[in-house]
Motif scaffolding. Structure first.
Motif, PDB file in Angstrom:
ATOM      1  N   LEU A 118      -2.949  28.260  59.049  1.00  0.00           N
ATOM      2  CA  LEU A 118      -2.095  27.465  58.630  1.00  0.00           C
ATOM      3  C   LEU A 118      -2.193  27.093  57.508  1.00  0.00           C
ATOM      4  O   LEU A 118      -2.865  26.377  57.485  1.00  0.00           O
ATOM      5  CB  LEU A 118      -0.766  26.959  59.256  1.00  0.00           C
ATOM      6  CG  LEU A 118       0.575  26.824  58.621  1.00  0.00           C
ATOM      7  CD1 LEU A 118       1.006  27.760  58.412  1.00  0.00           C
ATOM      8  CD2 LEU A 118       1.158  25.573  59.565  1.00  0.00           C
ATOM      9  N   ARG A 119      -1.202  27.544  55.746  1.00  0.00           N
ATOM     10  CA  ARG A 119      -2.436  27.685  54.455  1.00  0.00           C
ATOM     11  C   ARG A 119      -1.352  27.364  53.601  1.00  0.00           C
ATOM     12  O   ARG A 119      -0.303  28.423  54.037  1.00  0.00           O
ATOM     13  CB  ARG A 119      -3.096  27.757  54.137  1.00  0.00           C
ATOM     14  CG  ARG A 119      -4.443  28.168  55.320  1.00  0.00           C
ATOM     15  CD  ARG A 119      -5.808  28.835  54.181  1.00  0.00           C
ATOM     16  NE  ARG A 119      -6.871  29.144  54.989  1.00  0.00           N
ATOM     17  CZ  ARG A 119      -8.228  28.009  55.482  1.00  0.00           C
ATOM     18  NH1 ARG A 119      -7.387  26.361  54.602  1.00  0.00           N
ATOM     19  NH2 ARG A 119      -8.730  28.168  55.984  1.00  0.00           N
ATOM     20  N   PHE A 120      -0.682  25.917  53.195  1.00  0.00           N
ATOM     21  CA  PHE A 120       0.433  25.898  51.949  1.00  0.00           C
ATOM     22  C   PHE A 120      -0.338  25.885  50.997  1.00  0.00           C
ATOM     23  O   PHE A 120      -1.226  25.119  50.869  1.00  0.00           O
ATOM     24  CB  PHE A 120       1.508  24.792  52.061  1.00  0.00           C
ATOM     25  CG  PHE A 120       2.087  24.485  53.929  1.00  0.00           C
ATOM     26  CD1 PHE A 120       3.511  25.214  53.787  1.00  0.00           C
ATOM     27  CD2 PHE A 120       1.290  24.096  54.826  1.00  0.00           C
ATOM     28  CE1 PHE A 120       3.579  25.467  54.997  1.00  0.00           C
ATOM     29  CE2 PHE A 120       2.108  24.030  56.190  1.00  0.00           C
ATOM     30  CZ  PHE A 120       3.147  24.571  56.264  1.00  0.00           C
ATOM     31  N   ALA A 121       0.247  27.043  49.748  1.00  0.00           N
ATOM     32  CA  ALA A 121      -0.286  27.277  48.698  1.00  0.00           C
ATOM     33  C   ALA A 121      -0.352  25.567  47.898  1.00  0.00           C
ATOM     34  O   ALA A 121      -1.287  25.806  46.928  1.00  0.00           O
ATOM     35  CB  ALA A 121       0.777  27.974  47.990  1.00  0.00           C
ATOM     36  N   VAL A 122       0.541  24.924  48.138  1.00  0.00           N
ATOM     37  CA  VAL A 122       1.064  24.359  47.236  1.00  0.00           C
ATOM     38  C   VAL A 122      -0.163  22.302  48.274  1.00  0.00           C
ATOM     39  O   VAL A 122       0.030  21.076  47.144  1.00  0.00           O
ATOM     40  CB  VAL A 122       2.034  22.816  46.696  1.00  0.00           C
ATOM     41  CG1 VAL A 122       2.946  24.469  46.303  1.00  0.00           C
ATOM     42  CG2 VAL A 122       3.244  22.880  48.023  1.00  0.00           C
ATOM     43  N   LEU A 123      -0.834  23.046  48.818  1.00  0.00           N
ATOM     44  CA  LEU A 123      -0.973  21.624  49.016  1.00  0.00           C
ATOM     45  C   LEU A 123      -2.551  21.849  49.161  1.00  0.00           C
ATOM     46  O   LEU A 123      -3.279  22.597  49.925  1.00  0.00           O
ATOM     47  CB  LEU A 123      -1.458  21.233  51.052  1.00  0.00           C
ATOM     48  CG  LEU A 123       0.293  20.877  51.609  1.00  0.00           C
ATOM     49  CD1 LEU A 123       0.058  20.471  52.475  1.00  0.00           C
ATOM     50  CD2 LEU A 123       0.782  19.860  50.881  1.00  0.00           C
ATOM     51  N   PRO A 124      -3.916  20.702  48.624  1.00  0.00           N
ATOM     52  CA  PRO A 124      -4.317  21.292  48.261  1.00  0.00           C
ATOM     53  C   PRO A 124      -5.732  21.118  50.085  1.00  0.00           C
ATOM     54  O   PRO A 124      -5.196  20.367  50.927  1.00  0.00           O
ATOM     55  CB  PRO A 124      -5.383  19.435  47.523  1.00  0.00           C
ATOM     56  CG  PRO A 124      -4.169  18.190  48.390  1.00  0.00           C
ATOM     57  CD  PRO A 124      -3.031  19.194  48.277  1.00  0.00           C
ATOM     58  N   ARG A 125      -7.072  21.367  49.387  1.00  0.00           N
ATOM     59  CA  ARG A 125      -7.569  22.064  50.625  1.00  0.00           C
ATOM     60  C   ARG A 125      -8.104  20.679  51.611  1.00  0.00           C
ATOM     61  O   ARG A 125      -8.209  20.899  52.810  1.00  0.00           O
ATOM     62  CB  ARG A 125      -8.687  22.656  50.409  1.00  0.00           C
ATOM     63  CG  ARG A 125      -8.618  23.775  49.961  1.00  0.00           C
ATOM     64  CD  ARG A 125      -9.250  24.418  51.397  1.00  0.00           C
ATOM     65  NE  ARG A 125      -8.581  26.145  50.812  1.00  0.00           N
ATOM     66  CZ  ARG A 125      -7.973  27.177  51.563  1.00  0.00           C
ATOM     67  NH1 ARG A 125      -6.977  26.770  52.331  1.00  0.00           N
ATOM     68  NH2 ARG A 125      -7.885  28.028  50.640  1.00  0.00           N
ATOM     69  N   PRO A 126      -8.846  19.680  50.932  1.00  0.00           N
ATOM     70  CA  PRO A 126      -8.475  18.060  52.260  1.00  0.00           C
ATOM     71  C   PRO A 126      -7.174  17.766  52.955  1.00  0.00           C
ATOM     72  O   PRO A 126      -7.473  16.991  53.731  1.00  0.00           O
ATOM     73  CB  PRO A 126      -9.100  16.964  50.912  1.00  0.00           C
ATOM     74  CG  PRO A 126      -9.243  18.162  49.701  1.00  0.00           C
ATOM     75  CD  PRO A 126      -8.594  19.188  49.635  1.00  0.00           C
ATOM     76  N   LEU A 127      -6.408  18.339  52.355  1.00  0.00           N
ATOM     77  CA  LEU A 127      -5.484  18.053  53.289  1.00  0.00           C
ATOM     78  C   LEU A 127      -5.185  18.828  54.780  1.00  0.00           C
ATOM     79  O   LEU A 127      -4.470  18.659  55.794  1.00  0.00           O
ATOM     80  CB  LEU A 127      -3.940  18.162  52.493  1.00  0.00           C
ATOM     81  CG  LEU A 127      -3.902  16.828  51.400  1.00  0.00           C
ATOM     82  CD1 LEU A 127      -2.187  17.056  51.303  1.00  0.00           C
ATOM     83  CD2 LEU A 127      -3.820  15.524  52.268  1.00  0.00           C
ATOM     84  N   ASP A 128      -6.358  19.698  54.832  1.00  0.00           N
ATOM     85  CA  ASP A 128      -5.680  21.416  55.717  1.00  0.00           C
ATOM     86  C   ASP A 128      -6.023  20.034  57.418  1.00  0.00           C
ATOM     87  O   ASP A 128      -5.212  20.483  58.862  1.00  0.00           O
ATOM     88  CB  ASP A 128      -7.339  21.498  55.790  1.00  0.00           C
ATOM     89  CG  ASP A 128      -6.732  22.938  54.530  1.00  0.00           C
ATOM     90  OD1 ASP A 128      -6.465  22.914  54.517  1.00  0.00           O
ATOM     91  OD2 ASP A 128      -8.261  23.563  54.561  1.00  0.00           O
ATOM     92  N   PRO A 129      -6.608  19.306  57.321  1.00  0.00           N
ATOM     93  CA  PRO A 129      -6.811  18.364  58.812  1.00  0.00           C
ATOM     94  C   PRO A 129      -5.705  18.236  59.459  1.00  0.00           C
ATOM     95  O   PRO A 129      -4.688  18.337  60.457  1.00  0.00           O
ATOM     96  CB  PRO A 129      -7.457  17.487  58.723  1.00  0.00           C
ATOM     97  CG  PRO A 129      -9.039  17.399  57.904  1.00  0.00           C
ATOM     98  CD  PRO A 129      -8.016  18.475  56.140  1.00  0.00           C
ATOM     99  N   LEU A 130      -4.435  17.220  58.036  1.00  0.00           N
ATOM    100  CA  LEU A 130      -3.193  17.166  58.607  1.00  0.00           C
ATOM    101  C   LEU A 130      -2.193  17.948  58.426  1.00  0.00           C
ATOM    102  O   LEU A 130      -1.708  18.026  59.675  1.00  0.00           O
ATOM    103  CB  LEU A 130      -2.373  16.099  57.202  1.00  0.00           C
ATOM    104  CG  LEU A 130      -1.231  15.949  57.184  1.00  0.00           C
ATOM    105  CD1 LEU A 130      -1.749  14.949  58.722  1.00  0.00           C
ATOM    106  CD2 LEU A 130      -1.044  14.868  55.646  1.00  0.00           C
ATOM    107  N   THR A 131      -2.459  19.299  57.800  1.00  0.00           N
ATOM    108  CA  THR A 131      -2.200  20.674  58.063  1.00  0.00           C
ATOM    109  C   THR A 131      -2.092  20.835  59.720  1.00  0.00           C
ATOM    110  O   THR A 131      -0.868  21.367  60.448  1.00  0.00           O
ATOM    111  CB  THR A 131      -2.070  21.528  57.099  1.00  0.00           C
ATOM    112  OG1 THR A 131      -2.081  21.109  56.211  1.00  0.00           O
ATOM    113  CG2 THR A 131      -1.332  22.270  57.377  1.00  0.00           C
TER     114      THR A 131
END
Length: 164
Positions: A118-131
């Motif tokens: 699951l990837r959100f375009a508006v969120l930077p990659r460093p937030l992937d673990p939170l996502t």
């Protein structure tokens, strides 16, 4: 990466667990603030298109998806569905696997695996673990509710009449 996985055991037979997990409009009843619109008429199959709209009023985002693999469970054969996310705001994929868990596929329970990137375009990659953590929480609850046949009245926006 924002990949997460949910594994569940259920007393439901594999075909019933599959039916509940792939009832796309039902997801709108168990995922908060989400409505599902199935765009392809007829039963779900490879090529089926649907959109999950999450938000309140004009504030929200669409998550258009396409079923790119569709294999319902059969005796001795696990079910496998792969969805590709086709939107600008949300990208990635989801896979649903359901298999008999009883001896010799006797219909006494199933194992379910829901895996998603699951990837959100508006969120930077460093937030992937939170996502991934948020996805595991939200979809873990949704999978549990779908398997129980329950809903979260008042938390979802409902579902458009759809096919699937």
């Amino acid at each position: 990466m924002s990949v997460f996985r949910i594994d569940r055991a259920t007393p439901l037979p594999a075909d019933e667990a599959w039916r509940r997990l792939t009832d796309w409009p039902a997801h709108g009843r168990v995922v908060p603030l989400t409505r599902i619109t199935v765009l392809t008429p007829g039963p779900t199959r490879t090529g089926t298109l649907f959109t999950a709209r999450t938000g309140l009023g004009p504030l929200g985002f669409d998550d258009p998806m396409e079923v790119v693999h569709w294999q319902p469970p059969a005796p001795g054969v696990p079910g496998h569905c792969r969805l590709e996310k086709r939107g600008r705001a949300v990208t990635g994929w989801a896979e649903i696997r359901v298999r008999d868990d009883g001896p010799a596929g006797d219909g006494r329970g199933a194992r379910v695996c829901w895996e998603e990137d699951l990837r959100f375009a508006v969120l930077p990659r460093p937030l992937d673990p939170l996502t991934a953590r948020a996805g595991r929480l939200v979809f873990g609850r949704a999978v549990g509710r779908l398997l129980r046949g329950g809903s979260t009245a008042g938390t979802g926006a409902g579902a458009d009449a759809g096919h699937g």
